[in-house]
Design a protein around this motif. Structure first.
Motif, PDB file in Angstrom:
ATOM      1  N   GLN A  72       0.863  -1.183   0.000  1.00 51.47           N
ATOM      2  CA  GLN A  72       0.000   0.000   0.000  1.00 51.47           C
ATOM      3  C   GLN A  72       0.890   1.220   0.000  1.00 51.47           C
ATOM      4  O   GLN A  72       1.676   1.427   0.927  1.00 51.47           O
ATOM      5  CB  GLN A  72      -0.899   0.021   1.235  1.00 51.47           C
ATOM      6  CG  GLN A  72      -2.159  -0.736   1.048  1.00 51.47           C
ATOM      7  CD  GLN A  72      -3.187  -0.339   2.096  1.00 51.47           C
ATOM      8  OE1 GLN A  72      -2.878   0.272   3.109  1.00 51.47           O
ATOM      9  NE2 GLN A  72      -4.425  -0.697   1.852  1.00 51.47           N
ATOM     10  N   ARG A  73       0.785   2.022  -1.022  1.00 53.14           N
ATOM     11  CA  ARG A  73       1.600   3.228  -1.142  1.00 53.14           C
ATOM     12  C   ARG A  73       0.669   4.430  -1.215  1.00 53.14           C
ATOM     13  O   ARG A  73       0.456   5.013  -2.271  1.00 53.14           O
ATOM     14  CB  ARG A  73       2.476   3.157  -2.385  1.00 53.14           C
ATOM     15  CG  ARG A  73       3.496   2.034  -2.335  1.00 53.14           C
ATOM     16  CD  ARG A  73       4.326   1.991  -3.587  1.00 53.14           C
ATOM     17  NE  ARG A  73       5.345   0.956  -3.512  1.00 53.14           N
ATOM     18  CZ  ARG A  73       6.106   0.608  -4.535  1.00 53.14           C
ATOM     19  NH1 ARG A  73       5.980   1.218  -5.687  1.00 53.14           N
ATOM     20  NH2 ARG A  73       7.003  -0.335  -4.398  1.00 53.14           N
ATOM     21  N   LEU A  74       0.124   4.757  -0.069  1.00 53.78           N
ATOM     22  CA  LEU A  74      -0.872   5.829  -0.008  1.00 53.78           C
ATOM     23  C   LEU A  74      -0.326   7.119   0.572  1.00 53.78           C
ATOM     24  O   LEU A  74      -0.973   8.148   0.502  1.00 53.78           O
ATOM     25  CB  LEU A  74      -2.084   5.370   0.811  1.00 53.78           C
ATOM     26  CG  LEU A  74      -2.760   4.098   0.291  1.00 53.78           C
ATOM     27  CD1 LEU A  74      -3.874   3.678   1.227  1.00 53.78           C
ATOM     28  CD2 LEU A  74      -3.286   4.296  -1.111  1.00 53.78           C
ATOM     29  N   ARG A  75       0.863   7.040   1.187  1.00 54.35           N
ATOM     30  CA  ARG A  75       1.445   8.239   1.778  1.00 54.35           C
ATOM     31  C   ARG A  75       2.956   8.086   1.846  1.00 54.35           C
ATOM     32  O   ARG A  75       3.485   6.991   1.691  1.00 54.35           O
ATOM     33  CB  ARG A  75       0.872   8.527   3.156  1.00 54.35           C
ATOM     34  CG  ARG A  75       1.132   7.474   4.189  1.00 54.35           C
ATOM     35  CD  ARG A  75       0.359   7.765   5.485  1.00 54.35           C
ATOM     36  NE  ARG A  75       0.751   6.870   6.542  1.00 54.35           N
ATOM     37  CZ  ARG A  75       1.729   7.109   7.408  1.00 54.35           C
ATOM     38  NH1 ARG A  75       2.410   8.216   7.345  1.00 54.35           N
ATOM     39  NH2 ARG A  75       2.020   6.256   8.349  1.00 54.35           N
ATOM     40  N   GLN A  76       3.615   9.189   2.104  1.00 51.78           N
ATOM     41  CA  GLN A  76       5.066   9.176   2.211  1.00 51.78           C
ATOM     42  C   GLN A  76       5.485   8.424   3.471  1.00 51.78           C
ATOM     43  O   GLN A  76       4.733   8.354   4.437  1.00 51.78           O
ATOM     44  CB  GLN A  76       5.600  10.608   2.285  1.00 51.78           C
ATOM     45  CG  GLN A  76       5.373  11.384   1.020  1.00 51.78           C
ATOM     46  CD  GLN A  76       5.991  12.767   1.090  1.00 51.78           C
ATOM     47  OE1 GLN A  76       6.935  12.993   1.827  1.00 51.78           O
ATOM     48  NE2 GLN A  76       5.462  13.684   0.323  1.00 51.78           N
ATOM     49  N   PRO A  77       6.692   7.883   3.466  1.00 57.38           N
ATOM     50  CA  PRO A  77       7.141   7.188   4.679  1.00 57.38           C
ATOM     51  C   PRO A  77       7.379   8.174   5.815  1.00 57.38           C
ATOM     52  O   PRO A  77       7.708   9.336   5.590  1.00 57.38           O
ATOM     53  CB  PRO A  77       8.461   6.535   4.244  1.00 57.38           C
ATOM     54  CG  PRO A  77       8.929   7.343   3.091  1.00 57.38           C
ATOM     55  CD  PRO A  77       7.696   7.866   2.408  1.00 57.38           C
ATOM     56  N   ASP A  78       7.191   7.691   7.031  1.00 55.37           N
ATOM     57  CA  ASP A  78       7.512   8.511   8.193  1.00 55.37           C
ATOM     58  C   ASP A  78       9.018   8.739   8.220  1.00 55.37           C
ATOM     59  O   ASP A  78       9.795   7.977   7.641  1.00 55.37           O
ATOM     60  CB  ASP A  78       7.061   7.811   9.476  1.00 55.37           C
ATOM     61  CG  ASP A  78       5.544   7.699   9.554  1.00 55.37           C
ATOM     62  OD1 ASP A  78       4.850   8.596   9.042  1.00 55.37           O
ATOM     63  OD2 ASP A  78       5.060   6.697  10.120  1.00 55.37           O
ATOM     64  N   LEU A  79       9.442   9.752   8.912  1.00 56.31           N
ATOM     65  CA  LEU A  79      10.857  10.106   8.915  1.00 56.31           C
ATOM     66  C   LEU A  79      11.681   9.365   9.957  1.00 56.31           C
ATOM     67  O   LEU A  79      12.888   9.541  10.015  1.00 56.31           O
ATOM     68  CB  LEU A  79      11.005  11.616   9.106  1.00 56.31           C
ATOM     69  CG  LEU A  79      10.488  12.444   7.932  1.00 56.31           C
ATOM     70  CD1 LEU A  79      10.574  13.924   8.249  1.00 56.31           C
ATOM     71  CD2 LEU A  79      11.244  12.131   6.662  1.00 56.31           C
ATOM     72  N   GLU A  80      11.071   8.523  10.771  1.00 57.79           N
ATOM     73  CA  GLU A  80      11.826   7.795  11.786  1.00 57.79           C
ATOM     74  C   GLU A  80      12.917   6.929  11.166  1.00 57.79           C
ATOM     75  O   GLU A  80      13.951   6.702  11.769  1.00 57.79           O
ATOM     76  CB  GLU A  80      10.907   6.889  12.629  1.00 57.79           C
ATOM     77  CG  GLU A  80      10.048   7.633  13.617  1.00 57.79           C
ATOM     78  CD  GLU A  80       8.739   8.099  12.985  1.00 57.79           C
ATOM     79  OE1 GLU A  80       8.262   7.475  12.048  1.00 57.79           O
ATOM     80  OE2 GLU A  80       8.216   9.120  13.456  1.00 57.79           O
ATOM     81  N   TYR A  81      12.693   6.447   9.957  1.00 58.68           N
ATOM     82  CA  TYR A  81      13.683   5.571   9.328  1.00 58.68           C
ATOM     83  C   TYR A  81      15.014   6.287   9.103  1.00 58.68           C
ATOM     84  O   TYR A  81      16.051   5.633   8.942  1.00 58.68           O
ATOM     85  CB  TYR A  81      13.167   4.995   8.018  1.00 58.68           C
ATOM     86  CG  TYR A  81      13.155   5.952   6.856  1.00 58.68           C
ATOM     87  CD1 TYR A  81      14.262   6.070   6.013  1.00 58.68           C
ATOM     88  CD2 TYR A  81      12.049   6.750   6.595  1.00 58.68           C
ATOM     89  CE1 TYR A  81      14.252   6.953   4.951  1.00 58.68           C
ATOM     90  CE2 TYR A  81      12.036   7.625   5.544  1.00 58.68           C
ATOM     91  CZ  TYR A  81      13.142   7.721   4.708  1.00 58.68           C
ATOM     92  OH  TYR A  81      13.125   8.581   3.666  1.00 58.68           O
ATOM     93  N   LEU A  82      15.021   7.593   9.121  1.00 60.98           N
ATOM     94  CA  LEU A  82      16.277   8.345   8.938  1.00 60.98           C
ATOM     95  C   LEU A  82      17.256   8.085  10.074  1.00 60.98           C
ATOM     96  O   LEU A  82      18.459   8.249   9.913  1.00 60.98           O
ATOM     97  CB  LEU A  82      16.000   9.840   8.839  1.00 60.98           C
ATOM     98  CG  LEU A  82      15.228  10.285   7.615  1.00 60.98           C
ATOM     99  CD1 LEU A  82      14.903  11.768   7.706  1.00 60.98           C
ATOM    100  CD2 LEU A  82      16.011   9.999   6.354  1.00 60.98           C
ATOM    101  N   PHE A  83      16.719   7.688  11.205  1.00 62.14           N
ATOM    102  CA  PHE A  83      17.557   7.495  12.385  1.00 62.14           C
ATOM    103  C   PHE A  83      17.879   6.029  12.632  1.00 62.14           C
ATOM    104  O   PHE A  83      18.510   5.692  13.615  1.00 62.14           O
ATOM    105  CB  PHE A  83      16.885   8.128  13.596  1.00 62.14           C
ATOM    106  CG  PHE A  83      16.539   9.571  13.367  1.00 62.14           C
ATOM    107  CD1 PHE A  83      17.550  10.526  13.339  1.00 62.14           C
ATOM    108  CD2 PHE A  83      15.242   9.967  13.110  1.00 62.14           C
ATOM    109  CE1 PHE A  83      17.248  11.865  13.086  1.00 62.14           C
ATOM    110  CE2 PHE A  83      14.939  11.289  12.857  1.00 62.14           C
ATOM    111  CZ  PHE A  83      15.940  12.250  12.857  1.00 62.14           C
TER     112      PHE A  83
END
Length: 151
Positions: A136-147
């Protein structure tokens, strides 16, 4: 003004709305304002971590929602493992064309990619856009993955 409407005359606002032609066949296009974009410039001395951060931001902040979602998810999955040459190709791909719809159509295969943008990165983006995992690609990923450390 109220007396004018009482006499059966339409309000000035209604007259303005009736005169709007939009993109009718007789539209001359003279009222269209095109703002020239500065030409894309390669940044050969930009540190890789800065380039990745900039490309991540530019992948998330597009002119249309479809590309915001497609490119931000693609960037999340691929930027950390791209070589410097691939990062430069991706930079050019997302920043040189002046129309975001072109990028979207090339990525989804709706239009052929021009030779100057055809590369392994474009092939990666086209493959990613196929969504073979049916995510499901309905929104951008959250930014937590940057950390988080890259996978």
């Amino acid at each position: 003004m109220a007396a004018g409407r009482a006499l059966g005359r339409p309000s000035p606002w209604l007259l303005l709305r009736r005169r709007y032609r939009g993109s009718s066949p007789g539209d001359s296009g003279k009222d269209v304002l095109e703002i020239p974009l500065p030409p894309w410039q390669q940044r050969p001395h930009e540190p890789l971590h800065t380039k990745r951060a900039r490309l991540l931001y530019e992948s998330r902040k597009r002119g249309m929602l479809e590309n915001c979602i497609l490119l931000s998810l693609f960037a999340k999955e691929n930027l950390h493992r791209m070589s410097e040459q691939q990062l430069n190709l991706y930079d050019r791909l997302i920043n040189e064309p002046s129309n975001d719809w072109d990028i979207y159509y090339w990525a989804t295969g709706a239009k052929p990619t021009p030779a100057e943008f055809e590369s392994d990165v474009m092939a990666m983006l086209r493959e990613f856009a196929k969504n073979k995992k049916r995510e499901q690609r309905l929104r951008q990923p959250d930014l937590e993955y940057l950390f988080e450390p890259p996978r």
